[in-house]
Motif scaffolding. Structure first.
Motif, mmCIF file in Angstrom:
data_model
loop_
_atom_site.group_PDB
_atom_site.id
_atom_site.type_symbol
_atom_site.label_atom_id
_atom_site.label_comp_id
_atom_site.label_asym_id
_atom_site.label_seq_id
_atom_site.Cartn_x
_atom_site.Cartn_y
_atom_site.Cartn_z
ATOM 1 N N LEU A 129 0.831 -1.205 0.000
ATOM 2 C CA LEU A 129 0.000 0.000 0.000
ATOM 3 C C LEU A 129 0.865 1.254 0.000
ATOM 4 C CD1 LEU A 129 -2.792 -1.115 2.488
ATOM 5 C CD2 LEU A 129 -3.127 -0.496 0.079
ATOM 6 N N SER A 130 1.953 1.232 0.750
ATOM 7 C CA SER A 130 2.868 2.369 0.768
ATOM 8 C C SER A 130 3.486 2.588 -0.607
ATOM 9 C CB SER A 130 3.969 2.136 1.812
ATOM 10 O OG SER A 130 4.929 3.173 1.780
ATOM 11 N N ALA A 131 3.905 1.494 -1.261
ATOM 12 C CA ALA A 131 4.490 1.606 -2.598
ATOM 13 C C ALA A 131 3.465 2.127 -3.600
ATOM 14 C CB ALA A 131 5.029 0.252 -3.037
ATOM 15 N N GLU A 132 2.209 1.665 -3.465
ATOM 16 C CA GLU A 132 1.146 2.155 -4.345
ATOM 17 C C GLU A 132 0.965 3.657 -4.175
ATOM 18 O OE1 GLU A 132 -3.164 0.424 -5.480
ATOM 19 O OE2 GLU A 132 -2.985 1.105 -3.395
ATOM 20 N N ARG A 133 0.951 4.128 -2.932
ATOM 21 C CA ARG A 133 0.813 5.570 -2.680
ATOM 22 C C ARG A 133 1.986 6.353 -3.260
ATOM 23 N NH1 ARG A 133 -0.997 3.602 2.398
ATOM 24 N NH2 ARG A 133 1.072 3.954 3.313
#
Length: 322
Positions: A129-133
């Motif tokens: 999720l952090s990488a997606e953001r």
């Protein structure tokens, strides 16, 4: 076999060859790409950014299909010049990069400006999720079955893949434990858009690993891998051999530090063992999927088999469901 992964990466089949230290070279990457998957050169297998640029150029003489470069960024007291490797990737015109280890946030803007698609390998949904953001284009979600560094949460792919599919909006590759068409069908059913395979591609005819290494791993089972480095919070899965057993003994000692095992796990030692076919001479990275392998096919034979078997298993599942 169109999926969001094939559309994103411009490949025929949703099958990606994972980046593997010492193994991801032009012969293997080009063979995977020519067969319809996505071949991956391992950036840090090359000793310098210029050597990587030369390997990219060599790969282009072997395939006119898309291929990518893996750049794994791990904590180190003397880190490689990552920024220079990024420059080599961009200036060589590569349009797909697989990042792993630490967050690629520092380099995302440079890759994006150059039109490079970023597939980031994660071992947990929170990191994905952090990488997606941060703006990566796709996630390779790495279950505990995988070779290399599967994270500290010990969550297998059967749980991790659907959890990621539920949480993420960008395309997903399932990684860890995949070696055949049944696994590809399962990954698609669990919500992934393709698979990332490392160990299975290491055991192909085009892989630069020595034949004695390939034969030893093919003869193994799902019980013949070992998790090491857990006391140092850098968990890794490797093939069970004399070196990995000795590492396990040393790291269980009271007050053990990574320095106690460093002489056994040095990268140069593993590279020499891989090249010489010395099965017990160094760490050999291998995932639990070795229990599903019993031959050493060409990349073209392997991918054709995966696709054919995947379609058959999906059709059989549909018939049973109706």
């Amino acid at each position: 076999m169109k999926t969001p992964i094939t559309e994103l990466l411009g490949i025929r089949y949703p099958i990606v060859q994972g980046g593997m230290q010492w193994v991801g070279r032009a012969e293997l990457a080009s063979a995977v790409s020519n067969a319809g998957g996505l071949g991956i050169l391992t950036g840090l297998t090359q000793p310098t950014p210029q050597a990587l640029a030369d390997e990219i150029a060599r790969c282009r003489t072997m395939t006119d299909q898309p291929f990518g470069v893996n750049l794994t960024m791990l904590p180190s007291t003397n880190p490689p010049p990552y920024a220079d490797y990024v420059t080599a990737i961009i200036e060589s015109g590569v349009k797909i990069v697989e990042t792993a280890g630490n967050s690629p946030k520092e380099f995302i803007a440079r890759f994006k400006d150059a039109g490079v698609k970023i597939v980031h390998k994660c071992t947990s949904v929170r990191h994905a999720l952090s990488a997606e953001r941060n703006g990566v284009d796709a996630i390779s979600i790495d279950g505990f079955e995988a070779a290399g560094h599967p994270g500290e949460d010990d969550v297998p792919g059967l749980v991790l893949v659907p959890a990621a599919a539920r949480a993420l909006k960008i395309p997903i590759l399932a990684s860890g434990g995949f070696a055949d068409g049944r696994g590809l069908a399962a990954a698609l059913t669990l919500g992934a858009h393709g698979i990332n395979m490392g160990t299975r591609f290491m055991l192909t005819r085009e892989s630069p690993a020595h034949d004695r290494i390939k034969q030893a791993i093919v003869a193994g089972s799902e019980r013949d891998t070992k998790v090491i480095f857990k006391p140092f919070r850098n968990t890794a899965r490797v093939f069970r051999n004399a070196i990995s057993e000795e590492v396990a003994i040393r790291e269980r000692a009271p007050d053990a530090t990574f320095a106690d095992v460093q002489p056994l796990v040095a990268g140069a030692r593993g590279r020499a063992a891989m090249a010489a076919g010395d099965v017990d001479g160094g760490l050999l990275w291998a995932g639990m999927a070795i229990g599903l392998m019993d031959d050493i096919p060409s990349c073209a034979e392997l991918i054709e088999r995966l696709v054919t078997d995947c379609r058959a298993h999906l059709a059989a599942a549909t018939r049973m469901a109706t």
